[in-house]
Write an enzyme that holds these catalytic residues in place. Structure first.
Site, PDB file in Angstrom:
ATOM      1  N   SER A 154     -60.209  91.276  23.817  1.00  0.00           N
ATOM      2  CA  SER A 154     -59.614  90.217  22.775  1.00  0.00           C
ATOM      3  C   SER A 154     -58.457  89.658  23.211  1.00  0.00           C
ATOM      4  O   SER A 154     -57.727  90.153  24.161  1.00  0.00           O
ATOM      5  CB  SER A 154     -59.409  90.870  21.527  1.00  0.00           C
ATOM      6  OG  SER A 154     -58.461  92.129  21.617  1.00  0.00           O
ATOM      7  N   SER A 155     -58.123  88.557  22.751  1.00  0.00           N
ATOM      8  CA  SER A 155     -56.904  87.814  23.124  1.00  0.00           C
ATOM      9  C   SER A 155     -55.478  88.383  22.649  1.00  0.00           C
ATOM     10  O   SER A 155     -55.323  89.228  21.687  1.00  0.00           O
ATOM     11  CB  SER A 155     -56.919  86.279  22.251  1.00  0.00           C
ATOM     12  OG  SER A 155     -55.930  85.832  22.911  1.00  0.00           O
ATOM     13  N   GLY A 156     -54.820  88.416  23.682  1.00  0.00           N
ATOM     14  CA  GLY A 156     -53.272  89.072  23.755  1.00  0.00           C
ATOM     15  C   GLY A 156     -53.353  90.619  23.986  1.00  0.00           C
ATOM     16  O   GLY A 156     -52.336  91.200  23.961  1.00  0.00           O
ATOM     17  N   VAL A 157     -54.385  91.223  24.575  1.00  0.00           N
ATOM     18  CA  VAL A 157     -54.568  92.746  24.854  1.00  0.00           C
ATOM     19  C   VAL A 157     -53.865  92.858  26.066  1.00  0.00           C
ATOM     20  O   VAL A 157     -53.551  93.935  26.595  1.00  0.00           O
ATOM     21  CB  VAL A 157     -56.010  93.033  24.874  1.00  0.00           C
ATOM     22  CG1 VAL A 157     -56.763  92.702  26.002  1.00  0.00           C
ATOM     23  CG2 VAL A 157     -56.142  94.433  24.691  1.00  0.00           C
ATOM     24  N   LYS A 159     -55.021  91.072  29.346  1.00  0.00           N
ATOM     25  CA  LYS A 159     -55.806  90.830  30.692  1.00  0.00           C
ATOM     26  C   LYS A 159     -55.014  89.937  31.800  1.00  0.00           C
ATOM     27  O   LYS A 159     -54.966  90.400  32.693  1.00  0.00           O
ATOM     28  CB  LYS A 159     -57.000  90.060  30.019  1.00  0.00           C
ATOM     29  CG  LYS A 159     -57.954  90.649  28.954  1.00  0.00           C
ATOM     30  CD  LYS A 159     -59.090  89.899  28.753  1.00  0.00           C
ATOM     31  CE  LYS A 159     -58.904  88.551  28.061  1.00  0.00           C
ATOM     32  NZ  LYS A 159     -58.228  88.696  26.886  1.00  0.00           N
ATOM     33  N   ASP A 177     -59.085  83.593  32.129  1.00  0.00           N
ATOM     34  CA  ASP A 177     -59.226  83.051  30.748  1.00  0.00           C
ATOM     35  C   ASP A 177     -60.926  82.635  30.569  1.00  0.00           C
ATOM     36  O   ASP A 177     -61.559  83.074  29.538  1.00  0.00           O
ATOM     37  CB  ASP A 177     -58.337  81.464  30.471  1.00  0.00           C
ATOM     38  CG  ASP A 177     -58.510  81.217  28.919  1.00  0.00           C
ATOM     39  OD1 ASP A 177     -58.390  82.152  28.112  1.00  0.00           O
ATOM     40  OD2 ASP A 177     -58.884  80.248  28.645  1.00  0.00           O
ATOM     41  N   ARG A 243     -63.786 110.865  28.543  1.00  0.00           N
ATOM     42  CA  ARG A 243     -62.683 111.533  29.198  1.00  0.00           C
ATOM     43  C   ARG A 243     -63.079 112.244  30.729  1.00  0.00           C
ATOM     44  O   ARG A 243     -62.235 112.596  31.485  1.00  0.00           O
ATOM     45  CB  ARG A 243     -62.031 112.819  28.450  1.00  0.00           C
ATOM     46  CG  ARG A 243     -61.527 112.205  27.202  1.00  0.00           C
ATOM     47  CD  ARG A 243     -60.585 113.263  26.487  1.00  0.00           C
ATOM     48  NE  ARG A 243     -59.558 113.982  27.341  1.00  0.00           N
ATOM     49  CZ  ARG A 243     -58.735 114.844  26.949  1.00  0.00           C
ATOM     50  NH1 ARG A 243     -59.033 115.465  25.565  1.00  0.00           N
ATOM     51  NH2 ARG A 243     -57.798 115.343  27.676  1.00  0.00           N
TER      52      ARG A 243
END
Length: 311
Positions: A154-157, A159, A177, A243
């Site tokens: 998602s945007s702002g994570v 990347k 982007d 895990r």
């Protein structure tokens, strides 16, 4: 606008336009090339009119042996309103009957100096590249040790910040982007950046930076095959994350499946190192070395030995 037209072929392959100028913007919809040998003999039952028609020495030598009425008939039937272009190879002389028919139906006739075989192969490769199915995905594409890694989330994570850290570690940026993905004829996926934002990276609070200017030409690539997807998401306390690495997720793009790894994001985690190691581990798996499976087998053998001792 059509992806490819006869006008594009003229510019890319330095073709000489002889006649049929009004049809140079007809769309070319298939990468297949037709050499109409059977058609020159008069057999048009399965004539692939929508393909680019390539006439070489063999076809034109046979054509020269026909009488005048047959020559006119063959070229009239060769030129249809669906035919995108006719190309003559080896710089050969173009029959007058073809010039008349091409002007009548608006079929562009072009001439090349290349041999027929070479022209056919280069045309096919170009058309397969240009006409391949394409889509755009929100994410970042990085070349890590020769592995094309698509980072989504998602945007702002984080990347772009992860990509910047990876570039600083010596890896190469392909796109930020927006990643344009096309499917090759063999099913592989190739990603590149839109031309408008090529080599650019957006960092919140810092703005847009030019990676090639800052880090040099070795820090960027124009395109790369995509082999692994790493999805970043904010850490969810209620979610059980893998895990061991035994569970395999698949992300479908067109009809090709890409292995996907979900990495939870929270303060203190070095995402660049995690992504880098994930790419290295992916390479090992392709070489037949799977640490998770080896651990699972080792654990199973220990449990079996324990059960025997109890007996």
């Amino acid at each position: 606008m059509p992806k490819v037209t006869a006008h594009h072929l003229m510019e890319v392959f330095d073709l000489e336009l002889i006649s049929g100028e009004e049809g140079i913007y007809r769309p070319i919809t298939t990468s297949d090339i037709s050499r109409p040998g059977m058609e020159m003999a008069g057999y048009f039952n399965y004539y692939p009119a929508t393909r680019v028609q390539l006439l070489g020495k063999t076809e034109l030598t046979f054509f020269a042996q026909l009488n005048e009425s047959e020559k006119t008939d063959r070229m009239e039937r060769l030129c249809t309103y669906d035919t995108p272009a006719i190309i003559i190879s080896r710089g050969l002389e173009i029959p007058s009957q073809l010039l008349v028919a091409s002007d009548k139906y608006g079929v562009p006739v072009m001439r090349s100096k290349l041999t027929t075989t070479r022209l056919s192969s280069t045309l096919t490769n170009y058309l397969e590249n240009q006409l391949a199915p394409m889509t755009a995905v929100h994410g970042v594409l990085i070349d890590i040790y020769g592995i094309g890694v698509l980072i989504t989330g998602s945007s702002g994570v984080g990347k772009s910040e992860t990509a910047l850290d990876l570039v600083r570690r010596g890896h190469r940026l392909v796109a930020d982007d927006s990643v344009e993905i096309r499917q090759e004829h063999d099913g592989s996926l190739v990603g590149k950046s839109p031309e408008l934002i090529r080599h650019l990276l957006e960092i919140r609070g810092l703005g847009i930076i030019n990676v090639m200017t800052l880090f040099g030409a070795g820090a960027v690539r124009l395109f790369t095959p995509i082999q692994l997807v790493i999805h970043l998401e904010l850490w969810d306390q209620k979610k059980a994350y893998d895990r061991l690495g035994l569970d395999e997720e698949i992300m479908k793009v067109f009809d090709t499946g890409l292995p996907r790894i979900t990495v939870p994001v929270r303060p203190g985690r070095n995402l660049a190192v995690i992504v880098e190691v994930a790419a290295m581990n992916f390479r090992l798996k392709r070489m037949g070395i799977n640490a998770a499976e080896e651990f699972s087998e080792r654990l199973s053998s220990v449990i079996e030995e324990g059960d025997r001792e109890e007996i």
